[in-house]
Design an enzyme around this catalytic site. Structure first.
Site, PDB file in Angstrom:
ATOM      1  N   ARG A  69      13.742  -8.094  -0.934  1.00 13.85           N
ATOM      2  CA  ARG A  69      13.480  -8.629  -2.260  1.00 13.85           C
ATOM      3  C   ARG A  69      14.756  -9.282  -2.786  1.00 13.85           C
ATOM      4  O   ARG A  69      15.871  -8.844  -2.491  1.00 13.85           O
ATOM      5  CB  ARG A  69      13.023  -7.526  -3.228  1.00 13.85           C
ATOM      6  CG  ARG A  69      11.553  -7.149  -3.093  1.00 13.85           C
ATOM      7  CD  ARG A  69      10.642  -8.288  -3.509  1.00 13.85           C
ATOM      8  NE  ARG A  69       9.235  -7.965  -3.507  1.00 13.85           N
ATOM      9  CZ  ARG A  69       8.425  -8.162  -2.483  1.00 13.85           C
ATOM     10  NH1 ARG A  69       8.896  -8.645  -1.348  1.00 13.85           N
ATOM     11  NH2 ARG A  69       7.139  -7.866  -2.576  1.00 13.85           N
ATOM     12  N   GLU A 120      11.854 -16.207  -8.364  1.00 15.05           N
ATOM     13  CA  GLU A 120      10.995 -17.105  -7.589  1.00 15.05           C
ATOM     14  C   GLU A 120       9.833 -17.582  -8.447  1.00 15.05           C
ATOM     15  O   GLU A 120       9.368 -16.843  -9.312  1.00 15.05           O
ATOM     16  CB  GLU A 120      10.460 -16.364  -6.360  1.00 15.05           C
ATOM     17  CG  GLU A 120      11.536 -15.914  -5.390  1.00 15.05           C
ATOM     18  CD  GLU A 120      10.956 -15.119  -4.227  1.00 15.05           C
ATOM     19  OE1 GLU A 120       9.709 -15.036  -4.131  1.00 15.05           O
ATOM     20  OE2 GLU A 120      11.724 -14.582  -3.435  1.00 15.05           O
ATOM     21  N   HIS A 179       9.954 -17.715   0.719  1.00 12.72           N
ATOM     22  CA  HIS A 179       9.198 -16.456   0.769  1.00 12.72           C
ATOM     23  C   HIS A 179       7.976 -16.595   1.677  1.00 12.72           C
ATOM     24  O   HIS A 179       6.836 -16.400   1.249  1.00 12.72           O
ATOM     25  CB  HIS A 179       8.783 -16.027  -0.639  1.00 12.72           C
ATOM     26  CG  HIS A 179       8.567 -14.544  -0.750  1.00 12.72           C
ATOM     27  ND1 HIS A 179       8.841 -13.836  -1.892  1.00 12.72           N
ATOM     28  CD2 HIS A 179       8.103 -13.623   0.142  1.00 12.72           C
ATOM     29  CE1 HIS A 179       8.569 -12.566  -1.720  1.00 12.72           C
ATOM     30  NE2 HIS A 179       8.112 -12.406  -0.484  1.00 12.72           N
TER      31      HIS A 179
END
Length: 338
Positions: free
Chosen positions: A242, A271, A291
Site C-alpha cells: 500500500r 491514488e 496499481h
C-alpha cells in the site's frame, strides 16, 4: 389470501462492468443496482446507492466508514470488498453495527507476485528508463555505458511481511538464483524458501527490499528516511503493498541523492495520480505502475466472484467465506432492524 412472494433482498454494486459473471449471478437472485457513472461514486453518491440495501459490493478504493454504513441503513448485513487490502474500512464501525465485511485473499497472490518480480527487473536493470529514453528518440549509437543496471541473479531479496504474495514472490525470486530473507513481527520462523531476520538486518543486507504488509497505523510511513539510510546505495525498493507504507518524499530524496539505486512502485499515496508533472513520474531511477498488481482477466474476475460469494453466503444466513477479523459474526435477518 394471495400467494405474494417476499421482496428480494437488495444488493448495490459500486461499479458497472465488473469482469466475470458473478454480478449477473447476483442479479438472478437479488435486486441488484450498480453505479452507472463513468467516474467512481463520491462518498455521498455511494451512500445514496447503498440506501436500503442488505448487501454492498465495493472496490478497495471505496471508503467504508460510519457515514456509508449509516447511509445504507440498519438493514445492511454485508459489505464485500473485491480487494485483498482493507485499509479503507472502519472495521470497528462495521462491527458495532453488526455488519459483516469481507475481502478477497487467496485469489491474487500469484498475479501480484508476477508484477513485483517485474518491478524488480524493470527497476534494477533500468528497463523502464531505457524504454522511456527510446520513446523520446534518444536511442543513439551503441554505448557500453548506457543504461547500466545491476544484476538480479545472485542478489538477496528481503521481504517485509511474509504472507501469500511475499511467499509467491520468494518462489519466483528463487528461480532467479536469489537468496531470500524476510521479516514478520509475529512469525519469526524460517522455512524452505526464506530465513527470518530482524527488520534492521533486512534493510542493511538486502539487495532488493520488497514491501508486502497491509497499511495499518503501525505500518504507515514505516519506510522513511531513517530506514532508507540503512539500505545499501546499490539496493532497490519495491512496493506492491500500500502506498502509505513508503514515505514518497523520502524515497525521492534518497534516489536523487544516490542513497538508493532504484525503486519500483505499483501503489502510491493518494491514488489515482493524474498529474503528468508528478515528481514520481519524472524520476529516472523509479518505475511507477498504476496499481495493476492484480490486473489480469482471470484474477479480477475471481476477486469479484469471491466478493459475490461472500454476499450470497451472508444473505442466505451462512458464514462468510473470507470475513475481515472483527466482523466475523453473521447477522441474521431475524435481528430487529430498529
Amino acid at each position: 389470501m394471495s400467494g405474494t412472494s417476499a421482496p428480494r433482498p437488495r444488493v448495490a454494486v459500486s461499479r458497472t462492468g465488473l469482469p466475470g459473471a458473478a454480478v449477473r449471478r447476483l442479479a438472478s437472485r437479488y435486486d441488484v443496482t450498480a453505479w452507472e457513472g463513468t467516474a467512481p461514486p463520491t462518498s455521498a453518491e455511494l451512500g445514496a446507492l447503498a440506501r436500503g440495501c442488505e448487501g454492498l459490493l465495493v472496490l478497495g478504493s471505496d471508503r467504508v466508514d460510519a457515514a456509508l454504513l449509516d447511509a445504507a441503513g440498519p438493514g445492511l448485513r454485508v459489505v464485500a470488498l473485491a480487494s485483498m487490502g482493507y485499509d479503507g474500512v472502519d472495521v470497528d464501525a462495521a462491527a458495532a453495527r453488526g455488519v459483516v465485511v469481507t475481502h478477497t485473499p487467496d485469489v491474487l497472490a500469484d498475479t501480484t507476485a508476477d508484477v513485483a518480480m517485474a518491478l524488480i527487473l524493470m527497476a534494477r536493470r533500468r528497463l523502464g528508463a531505457s524504454t522511456d529514453a527510446m520513446r523520446r528518440g534518444e536511442w543513439g549509437a551503441f554505448r557500453m555505458d548506457a543504461f547500466l543496471g545491476l544484476d538480479v541473479q545472485g542478489g538477496t531479496l528481503g521481504l517485509i511481511g511474509y504472507g501469500q504474495i511475499a511467499k509467491a514472490l520468494a518462489r519466483r525470486a528463487a528461480g532467479f538464483g536469489m537468496r531470500i530473507q524476510h521479516h514478520h513481527p509475529r512469525r519469526k520462523e524460517d522455512d524452505a524458501l526464506s530465513r527470518w531476520v530482524t527488520f534492521d538486518e533486512l534493510l542493511r543486507t538486502s539487495d532488493v527490499v520488497s514491501v508486502h504488509t497491509p497499511l495499518t497505523p503501525e505500518t504507515t510511513g514505516m519506510i522513511g528516511a531513517p530506514e532508507l539510510a540503512l539500505m545499501k546505495p546499490t539496493a532497490t525498493l519495491v512496493n506492491t503493498g500500500r502506498g502509505g507504507i513508503v514515505d514518497e518524499a523520502a524515497l525521492l530524496t534518497a534516489l536523487r541523492g544516490g542513497q538508493l539505486h532504484s525503486a519500483g512502485l505499483d501503489v502510491m499515496v493518494d491514488e489515482p495520480r493524474m498529474d503528468p508533472a508528478d515528481p514520481l513520474f519524472a524520476e529516472p531511477h523509479l518505475v511507477v505502475l498504476p496499481h495493476v498488481g492484480s490486473a489480469t482477466e482471470a484474477t479480477r474476475a475471481a476477486m469479484v466472484e469471491l466478493a459475490a460469494s461472500n454476499i450470497e453466503a451472508v444473505l442466505e444466513g451462512d458464514a462468510a467465506p473470507t470475513p475481515l477479523p472483527g466482523t466475523r459474526g453473521v447477522r441474521s435477518s431475524s435481528i430487529s432492524q430498529t
